[in-house]
Design a protein around this motif. Structure first.
Motif, short mmCIF file in Angstrom:
data_model
loop_
_atom_site.label_atom_id
_atom_site.label_comp_id
_atom_site.label_asym_id
_atom_site.label_seq_id
_atom_site.Cartn_x
_atom_site.Cartn_y
_atom_site.Cartn_z
N TYR A 1 -15.10 -18.26 30.39
CA TYR A 1 -14.40 -17.26 29.59
C TYR A 1 -12.89 -17.55 29.69
CZ TYR A 1 -13.67 -12.39 27.87
OH TYR A 1 -13.33 -11.28 27.16
N ALA A 2 -12.11 -16.96 28.81
CA ALA A 2 -10.65 -17.18 28.77
C ALA A 2 -10.37 -18.69 28.77
CB ALA A 2 -9.97 -16.45 29.92
N LEU B 1 -22.64 -12.30 29.31
CA LEU B 1 -22.02 -11.98 30.60
C LEU B 1 -22.55 -10.65 31.12
CD1 LEU B 1 -19.88 -12.20 32.88
CD2 LEU B 1 -18.23 -11.20 31.31
N ILE B 2 -22.58 -9.66 30.24
CA ILE B 2 -23.00 -8.32 30.64
C ILE B 2 -24.47 -8.32 31.06
CG2 ILE B 2 -23.25 -5.91 29.86
CD1 ILE B 2 -20.32 -7.02 30.23
N CYS C 1 -24.78 -10.01 34.40
CA CYS C 1 -24.16 -9.12 35.39
C CYS C 1 -25.11 -7.96 35.74
CB CYS C 1 -22.87 -8.60 34.75
SG CYS C 1 -21.79 -7.75 35.84
N LEU D 1 -20.11 -12.18 24.64
CA LEU D 1 -19.89 -11.47 25.90
C LEU D 1 -21.14 -10.73 26.39
CD1 LEU D 1 -16.34 -9.93 25.50
CD2 LEU D 1 -17.11 -11.33 27.41
N GLY D 2 -22.06 -10.48 25.45
CA GLY D 2 -23.31 -9.84 25.84
C GLY D 2 -24.04 -10.64 26.92
#
Lengths: 119, 130
Positions: free
Chosen positions: B40-41, B115-116, B119, B112-113
């Motif tokens: 990310y980033a 990542l979530i 997590c 990003l889903g």
């Protein structure tokens, strides 16, 4: 209690991390995760009231922070000592639903979190 | 234990990517599970297939690619962060009519889903480069 706590420790426009953290928080809310955002260290500037992002051709980050509640993110915390160290207080912030946490409360928030996302 | 590892640093700019690489290698060697790597980033630059470090230096991207292949890891590069920084797969190259793509085949572009979801379902999320 929050399943995921996102710590955001960077200033709003110095790097992409503040916005990236906010995007991750919004994604978590979209996936119906119990998420809290904690602004700490330089991250407290994200909630600073007097931002003029358009002067540097950026979108205002404070506005996105204010919109978090609309997307179901109710828990936004600011580390109190980070705030006072920078000569700021609650009145310096654009958010009115924000909760200030002292060191002990910050420790407790992180201790009960199932996951911590750091930015 | 089941880990998700988040990499926010570009290779060579900071120690984040190399530290993350060593951490991943160590946890796999100790028999832990690595549910997902999330770049990310600035971390999206780890997915570039076009890096050419000097021959007497560690080729970090190559090292990541070998680790991913060896352990069949799920390596996700955040699509929004990647598009901003010019890390594209063939589909995005076509969508935005760009002259080339550069995402190494060991990585996938996604949201990003990912990542979530990782997590929410793993035991620990560890971030490098924050």
């Amino acid at each position: 209690m929050s399943a995921i706590v996102c710590i955001s420790r960077h200033s709003p426009y110095g790097s992409s991390l503040a916005r990236d953290a906010l995007d991750a928080v919004l994604a978590a809310a979209a996936f119906e995760q119990d998420i809290a955002l904690l602004l700490m260290d330089e991250g407290v500037w994200q909630a600073y009231r007097h931002q003029q992002a358009s002067a540097i051709e950026q979108k205002e980050l404070g506005k996105n922070l204010s919109a978090l509640a609309v997307f179901g993110v109710e828990k936004v915390y600011v580390h109190e000592r980070s705030l006072t160290r920078r000569g700021l207080d609650r009145d310096s912030l654009s958010l009115n639903n924000v909760q200030l946490l002292n060191d002990e409360a910050t420790r407790a928030l992180l201790a009960q979190a199932r996951q911590v996302l750091s930015f | 234990m089941k880990f998700t590892v988040v990499i926010l640093g570009a290779p060579y700019s900071s120690a984040a990517s190399y530290s993350a690489y060593r951490f991943c290698r160590a946890l796999l060697e100790q028999g832990h599970q690595l549910a997902r790597l999330f770049f990310y980033a600035d971390g999206v630059h780890n997915g570039s297939a076009l890096t050419c470090p000097p021959q007497d230096e560690l080729d970090l991207q190559q090292a990541w690619r070998q680790l991913i292949t060896k352990h069949q890891l799920d390596a996700v590069v955040c699509i929004a962060a990647a598009l901003r920084r010019g890390v594209l797969d063939a589909a995005e190259r076509d969508r935005y009519a760009k002259p080339a793509d550069n995402l190494a085949c060991e990585f996938n572009l996604s949201g990003l889903g990912q990542l979530i979801e990782a997590c929410a379902t793993c035991d620990r999320t560890v971030t490098f480069g924050a």
